[in-house]
Design a protein around this motif. Structure first.
Motif, PDB file in Angstrom:
ATOM      1  N   UNK A  30      18.188  31.636 -82.873  1.00  0.00           N
ATOM      2  CA  UNK A  30      17.180  30.873 -82.077  1.00  0.00           C
ATOM      3  C   UNK A  30      16.800  31.887 -80.761  1.00  0.00           C
ATOM      4  N   UNK A  31      15.351  32.320 -80.744  1.00  0.00           N
ATOM      5  CA  UNK A  31      15.098  33.023 -79.468  1.00  0.00           C
ATOM      6  C   UNK A  31      15.291  32.246 -78.098  1.00  0.00           C
ATOM      7  N   UNK A  32      15.726  32.803 -77.288  1.00  0.00           N
ATOM      8  CA  UNK A  32      15.968  32.079 -75.937  1.00  0.00           C
ATOM      9  C   UNK A  32      14.650  31.594 -75.216  1.00  0.00           C
ATOM     10  N   UNK A  33      13.850  31.995 -75.558  1.00  0.00           N
ATOM     11  CA  UNK A  33      12.441  31.567 -74.859  1.00  0.00           C
ATOM     12  C   UNK A  33      12.029  30.137 -75.659  1.00  0.00           C
ATOM     13  N   UNK A  34      12.243  30.360 -76.951  1.00  0.00           N
ATOM     14  CA  UNK A  34      12.006  29.047 -77.763  1.00  0.00           C
ATOM     15  C   UNK A  34      13.024  27.830 -77.082  1.00  0.00           C
ATOM     16  N   UNK A  35      14.340  28.242 -76.990  1.00  0.00           N
ATOM     17  CA  UNK A  35      15.238  27.320 -76.669  1.00  0.00           C
ATOM     18  C   UNK A  35      14.859  26.608 -74.931  1.00  0.00           C
ATOM     19  N   UNK A  36      14.316  27.700 -74.210  1.00  0.00           N
ATOM     20  CA  UNK A  36      13.856  27.209 -72.657  1.00  0.00           C
ATOM     21  C   UNK A  36      12.607  26.546 -72.819  1.00  0.00           C
ATOM     22  N   UNK A  37      11.925  26.825 -73.817  1.00  0.00           N
ATOM     23  CA  UNK A  37      10.492  26.207 -74.172  1.00  0.00           C
ATOM     24  C   UNK A  37      10.652  24.701 -74.334  1.00  0.00           C
ATOM     25  N   UNK A  38      11.663  24.275 -75.297  1.00  0.00           N
ATOM     26  CA  UNK A  38      12.058  22.895 -75.636  1.00  0.00           C
ATOM     27  C   UNK A  38      12.366  22.072 -74.333  1.00  0.00           C
ATOM     28  N   UNK A  39      12.853  22.452 -73.404  1.00  0.00           N
ATOM     29  CA  UNK A  39      13.320  22.233 -72.245  1.00  0.00           C
ATOM     30  C   UNK A  39      12.125  21.876 -71.362  1.00  0.00           C
ATOM     31  N   UNK A  40      11.077  22.987 -71.382  1.00  0.00           N
ATOM     32  CA  UNK A  40      10.080  22.538 -70.569  1.00  0.00           C
ATOM     33  C   UNK A  40       9.102  21.669 -71.042  1.00  0.00           C
ATOM     34  N   UNK A  41       9.382  21.498 -72.462  1.00  0.00           N
ATOM     35  CA  UNK A  41       8.603  20.364 -73.091  1.00  0.00           C
ATOM     36  C   UNK A  41       9.191  19.129 -72.505  1.00  0.00           C
ATOM     37  N   UNK A  42      10.301  19.017 -72.487  1.00  0.00           N
ATOM     38  CA  UNK A  42      11.283  17.970 -71.944  1.00  0.00           C
ATOM     39  C   UNK A  42      10.865  17.466 -70.359  1.00  0.00           C
ATOM     40  N   UNK A  43      10.427  18.612 -69.657  1.00  0.00           N
ATOM     41  CA  UNK A  43      10.410  18.395 -68.013  1.00  0.00           C
ATOM     42  C   UNK A  43       8.808  18.075 -68.094  1.00  0.00           C
ATOM     43  N   UNK A  44       7.955  18.431 -68.897  1.00  0.00           N
ATOM     44  CA  UNK A  44       6.642  17.911 -69.102  1.00  0.00           C
ATOM     45  C   UNK A  44       6.511  16.401 -69.389  1.00  0.00           C
ATOM     46  N   UNK A  45       7.322  16.025 -70.289  1.00  0.00           N
ATOM     47  CA  UNK A  45       7.401  14.630 -70.707  1.00  0.00           C
ATOM     48  C   UNK A  45       7.956  13.980 -69.483  1.00  0.00           C
ATOM     49  N   UNK A  46       8.809  14.239 -68.712  1.00  0.00           N
ATOM     50  CA  UNK A  46       9.152  13.474 -67.594  1.00  0.00           C
ATOM     51  C   UNK A  46       8.103  13.316 -66.482  1.00  0.00           C
ATOM     52  N   UNK A  47       7.368  14.686 -66.244  1.00  0.00           N
ATOM     53  CA  UNK A  47       6.162  14.522 -65.329  1.00  0.00           C
ATOM     54  C   UNK A  47       5.054  13.640 -65.736  1.00  0.00           C
ATOM     55  N   UNK A  48       4.888  13.597 -67.095  1.00  0.00           N
ATOM     56  CA  UNK A  48       3.959  12.850 -67.706  1.00  0.00           C
ATOM     57  C   UNK A  48       4.277  11.304 -67.195  1.00  0.00           C
ATOM     58  N   UNK A  49       5.607  10.935 -67.516  1.00  0.00           N
ATOM     59  CA  UNK A  49       5.938   9.763 -67.010  1.00  0.00           C
ATOM     60  C   UNK A  49       5.764   9.280 -65.641  1.00  0.00           C
ATOM     61  N   UNK A  50       5.991  10.113 -64.829  1.00  0.00           N
ATOM     62  CA  UNK A  50       5.763   9.846 -63.297  1.00  0.00           C
ATOM     63  C   UNK A  50       4.080   9.799 -63.169  1.00  0.00           C
ATOM     64  N   UNK A  51       3.253  10.666 -63.884  1.00  0.00           N
ATOM     65  CA  UNK A  51       1.975  10.419 -63.566  1.00  0.00           C
ATOM     66  C   UNK A  51       1.216   9.153 -64.291  1.00  0.00           C
ATOM     67  N   UNK A  52       1.833   8.739 -65.377  1.00  0.00           N
ATOM     68  CA  UNK A  52       1.464   7.576 -66.029  1.00  0.00           C
ATOM     69  C   UNK A  52       1.847   6.353 -65.034  1.00  0.00           C
ATOM     70  N   UNK A  53       2.982   6.394 -64.368  1.00  0.00           N
ATOM     71  CA  UNK A  53       3.305   5.012 -63.573  1.00  0.00           C
ATOM     72  C   UNK A  53       2.458   5.116 -62.122  1.00  0.00           C
ATOM     73  N   UNK A  54       2.285   6.569 -61.763  1.00  0.00           N
ATOM     74  CA  UNK A  54       1.615   6.526 -60.597  1.00  0.00           C
ATOM     75  C   UNK A  54       0.124   6.471 -60.768  1.00  0.00           C
ATOM     76  N   UNK A  55      -0.559   6.591 -62.017  1.00  0.00           N
ATOM     77  CA  UNK A  55      -1.924   6.491 -62.213  1.00  0.00           C
ATOM     78  C   UNK A  55      -2.054   4.817 -62.383  1.00  0.00           C
ATOM     79  N   UNK A  56      -1.171   4.163 -63.216  1.00  0.00           N
ATOM     80  CA  UNK A  56      -1.251   2.608 -63.334  1.00  0.00           C
ATOM     81  C   UNK A  56      -1.347   1.980 -61.913  1.00  0.00           C
ATOM     82  N   UNK A  57      -0.151   2.403 -60.837  1.00  0.00           N
ATOM     83  CA  UNK A  57      -0.292   1.826 -59.508  1.00  0.00           C
ATOM     84  C   UNK A  57      -1.710   2.008 -58.862  1.00  0.00           C
ATOM     85  N   UNK A  58      -2.253   3.501 -58.947  1.00  0.00           N
ATOM     86  CA  UNK A  58      -3.357   3.669 -58.260  1.00  0.00           C
ATOM     87  C   UNK A  58      -4.542   3.001 -58.846  1.00  0.00           C
TER      88      UNK A  58
END
Lengths: 145, 342
Positions: free
Chosen positions: A23-51
């Motif tokens: 497994x290429x390292x970039x794929x490995x790191x990219x899957x964790x980038x997806x994880x980070x994006x999901x975390x950011x989306x959660x924060x954006x969603x909560x912030x969006x509903x609040x505002x």
């Protein structure tokens, strides 16, 4: 199963292959980038509903309304009151067993490769930790009174 | 990887984020309407919401509209920053939990090699959010509720983690897709007609995991942290309006996510017997199969919730430390011995 390269390279009974295999390292790191994006989306969603709510909700705060709730009477004393020491003891016990679990997982994935040797080794490890639980039990630390 | 592999990373990720929002909100909405509104009502000999839409099916929309209009109240004595941050952290924990759940051979969000291990790790982040909520409210009920929740969540974290070890021994991998494949390829004493859904060979682990999930969700019979009759509503006492809604969404989305994890670990995930596992059709029917399994598993969870009375605090800790953890350790030992012997 070409879709999951590490499943193939990390085949059971072949302890030499690192489980990430080809497994290429970039794929490995990219899957964790997806994880980070999901975390950011959660924060954006909560912030969006609040505002969004800020646009339509009223805001008529007064001193009585913003008082701490205490079953309808005026709150008394310090809100951050003392609490039971039991929680601390259980937190300590938790740390002990959580560390055990961390060691169990790598062993569990490769059990077939380690065979009887791994079984006996881990049996001794679990037994030692079990002694810790029995000790805490005998000392009455597991009793919640 | 057939279709998705040709897309650029940002295109894939946009698709996954859109699907992820559906995967978080759809099960949450389904569970609230199907079980909290309707099943609970029928079990209590009443109809539940009937006015908004046919059979009250639009009640959820009405509820969200209602919460949006509520005034945002932060008590003057509360720690404003931490009070505001807590629901964000709880919701983020839910989203990170959903990331590892596979819905088909290519229909996954992030296929982490350490899938289930990651899920167990991020699943417990919500403890921090709940403790923050309980502490920052500066309310006696909230503090007690937050501490109770933390004590309960870490106590039941252990049986949950140890139950998963049994599954990992059988599957030989931590990867969620790998666990699905291992169940599909598995055999029960040489008979591979339906594969080996681990609910059959790991039934003890399944029972322990289900009980632990019940406790992690702070649902009855483990709802001491939010016990209305003793603590008003525990760490949620000072939360109202949208901030409460965030906790609420996250609670039911987590119920859906844990049901999905149970479906993957014990019920064969997106695979159903009779179709070749390499068939691309699983990318289409996989999400449907998963949704059916989620609804079935969460039915059991909510069934317990509406049936059982509340435990006492000492009974809760006794069940975790003196029954479930030793049982889980015995299960691990038995599974390991059988795995090496056969």
């Amino acid at each position: 199963m070409s879709s999951w390269p590490w499943l193939q390279s990390g085949r059971i009974g072949d302890p030499q292959t690192p489980s990430l295999g080809s497994l290429a390292v970039s794929d490995f790191l990219r899957s964790y980038l997806t994880v980070a994006i999901f975390g950011a989306v959660a924060l954006l969603l909560a912030g969006g509903i609040l505002s969004l709510g800020r646009l339509i909700r009223p805001s008529h705060g007064n001193a009585e309304k913003l008082l701490t709730y205490e079953s309808g009477v005026d709150p008394t004393g310090d809100m951050w009151s003392q609490s039971n020491i039991r929680y601390y003891v259980f937190a300590l016990l938790f740390v002990m067993f959580d560390v055990e679990a961390v060691f169990l997982f790598p062993w569990a994935t490769r059990l077939e490769a380690y065979g009887v040797f791994g079984l006996v080794e881990m049996g001794i490890f679990i037994l030692i930790l079990l002694l810790g639980l029995v000790y805490a039990w005998r000392k009455g630390m597991l009793r919640w009174v | 990887m057939s279709i998705l592999a040709e897309l650029a990373y940002w295109q894939q990720t946009s698709l996954r984020v859109a699907a992820g929002l559906v995967a978080v909100l759809l099960p949450a909405g389904t569970l609230v309407y199907l079980y909290l509104f309707k099943m609970m009502s029928f079990m209590q000999s009443r109809l539940g919401p009937m006015e908004a839409g046919p059979f009250g099916s639009l009640q959820l929309v009405a509820e969200v509209g209602k919460w949006l209009q509520k005034e945002d109240i932060i008590p003057t004595r509360a720690d404003r920053l931490i009070f505001g941050l807590a629901p964000f952290i709880v919701l983020m924990s839910t989203f990170l939990l959903v990331v590892v759940i596979p819905f088909g051979p290519d229909a996954f969000f992030a296929d982490l090699p350490t899938g289930i291990y990651f899920a167990l790790a991020v699943g417990s982040i919500s403890v921090i959010g709940i403790l923050m909520a309980g502490w920052a409210s500066a309310n006696k009920y909230s503090l007690l509720g937050g501490l109770r929740a933390a004590g309960q969540l870490i106590a039941y974290e252990l049986p949950m983690v140890l139950a998963v070890v049994g599954v990992v021994i059988q599957a030989g991998t931590l990867n969620m897709q790998g666990i699905v494949v291992a169940q599909a390829d598995g055999e029960i004493f040489g008979w591979g007609g339906i594969g080996n859904p681990y609910i059959l060979t790991q039934f003890v682990a399944f029972a322990i995991f289900l009980i632990a999930v019940q406790a992690e969700l702070t649902q009855t019979p483990f709802d001491m942290p939010v016990a209305e009759s003793e603590l008003v509503s525990g760490y949620l006492t000072e939360y109202s309006g949208i901030r409460f809604l965030l906790f609420f969404i996250s609670e039911y989305a987590t119920a859906g996510a844990f049901s999905a994890i149970i479906a993957v670990l014990f019920l064969g995930g997106w695979y159903i017997p009779g179709i070749d596992i390499d068939d691309n059709v699983f990318n289409v029917i996989g999400p449907i199969v998963m949704m059916v399994k989620i609804v079935l598993v969460s039915f059991v969870i909510f069934w317990f919730r509406f049936t059982m009375p509340r435990f006492r605090e000492d009974q809760l800790q006794r069940l975790a430390w003196k029954v479930l953890i030793p049982l889980a350790l015995v299960n691990i030992a038995a599974t390991a011995v059988l795995k090496v012997a056969f």
